[in-house]
Design a protein around this motif. Structure first.
Motif, PDB file in Angstrom:
ATOM      1  N   GLN A   1      -7.832  13.485  -2.766  1.00 30.68           N
ATOM      2  CA  GLN A   1      -7.687  12.266  -1.969  1.00 30.68           C
ATOM      3  C   GLN A   1      -7.414  11.028  -2.818  1.00 30.68           C
ATOM      4  N   ARG A   2      -7.571  11.145  -4.116  1.00 31.17           N
ATOM      5  CA  ARG A   2      -7.588   9.945  -4.937  1.00 31.17           C
ATOM      6  C   ARG A   2      -6.296   9.150  -4.881  1.00 31.17           C
ATOM      7  N   LYS A   3      -5.136   9.816  -4.809  1.00 33.11           N
ATOM      8  CA  LYS A   3      -3.881   9.072  -4.790  1.00 33.11           C
ATOM      9  C   LYS A   3      -3.517   8.578  -3.396  1.00 33.11           C
ATOM     10  N   GLU A   4      -4.422   8.810  -2.447  1.00 30.79           N
ATOM     11  CA  GLU A   4      -4.188   8.329  -1.083  1.00 30.79           C
ATOM     12  C   GLU A   4      -4.854   6.985  -0.827  1.00 30.79           C
ATOM     13  N   VAL A   5      -5.569   6.462  -1.823  1.00 31.58           N
ATOM     14  CA  VAL A   5      -6.302   5.213  -1.631  1.00 31.58           C
ATOM     15  C   VAL A   5      -6.123   4.304  -2.848  1.00 31.58           C
ATOM     16  N   TYR A   6      -6.516   3.047  -2.685  1.00 30.86           N
ATOM     17  CA  TYR A   6      -6.705   2.157  -3.829  1.00 30.86           C
ATOM     18  C   TYR A   6      -7.740   1.105  -3.448  1.00 30.86           C
TER      19      TYR A   6
ATOM     20  N   TRP B   1       1.111   4.651  -9.148  1.00 31.73           N
ATOM     21  CA  TRP B   1      -0.158   4.350  -8.478  1.00 31.73           C
ATOM     22  C   TRP B   1      -1.167   3.769  -9.458  1.00 31.73           C
TER      23      TRP B   1
ATOM     24  N   LEU C   1     -12.901   7.742   4.975  1.00 27.75           N
ATOM     25  CA  LEU C   1     -11.475   8.077   4.989  1.00 27.75           C
ATOM     26  C   LEU C   1     -11.164   9.192   5.980  1.00 27.75           C
TER      27      LEU C   1
ATOM     28  N   ARG D   1      -0.781   4.198   1.459  1.00 29.09           N
ATOM     29  CA  ARG D   1      -2.138   4.514   1.002  1.00 29.09           C
ATOM     30  C   ARG D   1      -3.156   3.679   1.760  1.00 29.09           C
ATOM     31  N   SER D   2      -4.394   4.155   1.809  1.00 29.61           N
ATOM     32  CA  SER D   2      -5.481   3.444   2.478  1.00 29.61           C
ATOM     33  C   SER D   2      -6.090   2.416   1.526  1.00 29.61           C
TER      34      SER D   2
ATOM     35  N   PRO E   1      -5.175   2.746  -9.276  1.00 29.93           N
ATOM     36  CA  PRO E   1      -6.294   2.947  -8.361  1.00 29.93           C
ATOM     37  C   PRO E   1      -7.136   1.699  -8.083  1.00 29.93           C
TER      38      PRO E   1
ATOM     39  N   SER F   1       0.816  -1.224   0.000  1.00 30.35           N
ATOM     40  CA  SER F   1       0.000   0.000   0.000  1.00 30.35           C
ATOM     41  C   SER F   1       0.843   1.263   0.000  1.00 30.35           C
TER      42      SER F   1
END
Length: 469
Positions: free
Chosen positions: A290-295, A333, A420, A258-259, A335, A255
């Motif tokens: 926030q998009r690049k902080e999660v997958y 990254w 989140l 990332r979340s 997603p 990760s």
């Protein structure tokens, strides 16, 4: 205590590997049989050139299984046909996908008769018989025709559709009437039970008595709403196992800060995977900061691969996941990770614990045990957030989850953002309430609630009419 004879379409022998092939119902039934003793009977999943009724008996981890093989025509008409191309879509409100063919209905009836012929010699006079799910609506009636006077219960693990939808099924009245051969019928929710009552009242002139008994003439059956649970302690222990810890560390490493959002579902149109992907895509575009902080990791093992509808949904999801990644991925990254295979339960427990969000958004679901497994696997000091479809049966028990309309990409997107940004204090408060419910109403609670109702019924009810051959 009398033995429990469980009868279901498929039988999965327990094994020490916590195989990913075992669904939530299979694990629950195995736990029930360990507690009560008895036999689990059903189809082996294998094909034979000619049906002989020969039974294969095995014992594994305290559970005795008895299985039979089916002919190719049986599988095509009973399983792929009537069960999964007629009843499954109709009962999940997808009348547009339901296929009505006489050959399917004939094969369904034939296989239920064959099951009754084969299992009847295994049933002893004091046994309690528990038939599972929509594959075997007529089985109780067939057992009665073969002289079975035991207490026989039936449990439906999928939704019961509204009367107007069910009325589109050819000979629906005759099929539903077979259920009055059972002593007790169980549903996961009051809603599904009330839909059954509505059909019986309007189409069959049934009367509901104050004690929960539904009566048609001299025929009667007791109805109960009884939501299934998981073996919560066992699954929480799995999350602490060595393999789960290893998986947890693997997920945290991959990760890179990332979340993780996780979805685990059998590949099926009822699970709302296409809508889930679109909701996640809406999140990526609505909340670019926030998009690049999660997958999102979506695990979706294939099922019913020979049914055309399931081939189409797989193709659709493969195309949609490629589109999302093509539009949003960067050099460092991706997603969306979309995986078409199953994993052992201990591995899944580790994945659940590593996930900041559990995304469980079926369009219609009888219960959904993934939601409960996700809660059971969480770290009490830093739990994740469950986002749950309001159309899953589990939503009634799990009000502390973030409940969403899975058809609304905006609601799913906003719920992801809310989860989140949720404080640790609120996450713990929500999780503690969810965990208390999962622990209290576990699989053994479900087993006891239903079997207590069944065992309270007299062995031979005076109100039951003889079943004619």
């Amino acid at each position: 205590m009398s033995r429990l004879i469980v009868i279901s379409n498929r039988v999965t022998a327990p094994n020490g590997s916590n195989s990913g092939a075992q669904g939530g119902l299979a694990v629950a039934l195995a736990a029930a049989l360990r507690e009560n003793g008895g036999i689990w009977f059903g189809w082996s999943g294998e094909q034979t050139d000619q049906f002989t009724g020969q039974i294969s008996m095995q014992r594994s981890e305290g559970v005795t299984t008895a299985t039979v093989d089916l002919e190719e025509q049986d599988i095509d008409e009973y399983y792929n046909g009537y069960a999964n191309r007629t009843l499954w879509p109709l009962f999940h409100y997808r009348i547009d996908l339901a296929e009505y063919e006489r050959g399917f209905a004939g094969g369904y009836q034939r296989v239920n008769e064959r099951f009754a012929d084969t299992v009847r010699p295994l049933i002893e006079p004091d046994d309690v018989v528990w038939v599972q799910d929509y594959h075997m609506f007529p089985l109780g009636q067939e057992l009665r025709r073969r002289g079975c006077k035991n207490r026989i219960g039936f449990f439906l693990h999928i939704p019961w559709p509204p009367r107007r939808l069910l009325s589109s099924l050819p000979k629906a009245h005759e099929l539903i009437e077979t259920l009055f051969a059972y002593d007790v019928i169980g549903f996961h929710t009051q809603e599904w039970m009330e839909s059954f009552i509505d059909f019986a009242r309007a189409e069959m002139e049934a009367v509901v008595q104050p004690d929960g008994v539904l009566r048609i003439g001299l025929k009667s059956v007791k109805l109960v709403a009884c939501p299934i649970g998981i073996d919560a302690k066992e699954f929480a222990a799995l999350a602490e196992s060595g393999s789960a810890r290893e998986t947890y560390q693997q997920m945290r490493t991959s990760s890179v800060g990332r979340s993780l959002i996780v979805g685990v579902d059998r590949l099926d149109y009822s699970k709302g995977l296409e809508e889930r992907f679109l909701g996640y895509e809406r999140f990526l575009t609505t909340y670019p900061e926030q998009r690049k902080e999660v997958y999102l990791l979506q695990i979706a093992p294939p099922s019913r691969a020979t049914v055309e509808t399931y081939q189409r949904i797989r193709n659709t999801l493969e195309g949609l996941s490629g589109k999302i990644n093509g539009a949003h991925a960067d050099l460092d990254w991706v997603p969306l990770r979309y995986v078409n295979q199953g994993y052992p339960r201990d591995v899944l427990a580790g994945v659940y614990r590593a996930a900041k969000i559990g995304l469980v958004t079926p369009l219609r679901d009888g219960m959904n045990l993934v939601a409960k497994e996700y809660v059971a696997a969480q770290d009490p000091k830093d739990p994740g957030v469950l986002i749950l479809s309001k159309f899953a049966g589990a939503a009634i028990q799990m009000e502390q989850a973030l409940l969403v309309n899975p058809y609304s990409a905006e609601e799913v997107s906003d719920a992801i953002c809310q989860a989140l940004n949720m404080s640790l204090e609120e996450r713990i408060e929500r999780w503690q309430a969810l965990k208390a419910g999962v622990d209290e109403q576990d699989v053994m609670w479900w087993l006891k609630k239903f079997t207590d109702e069944l065992r309270s019924v007299p062995m031979e009810t005076e109100t039951r009419l003889p079943v004619e051959a």
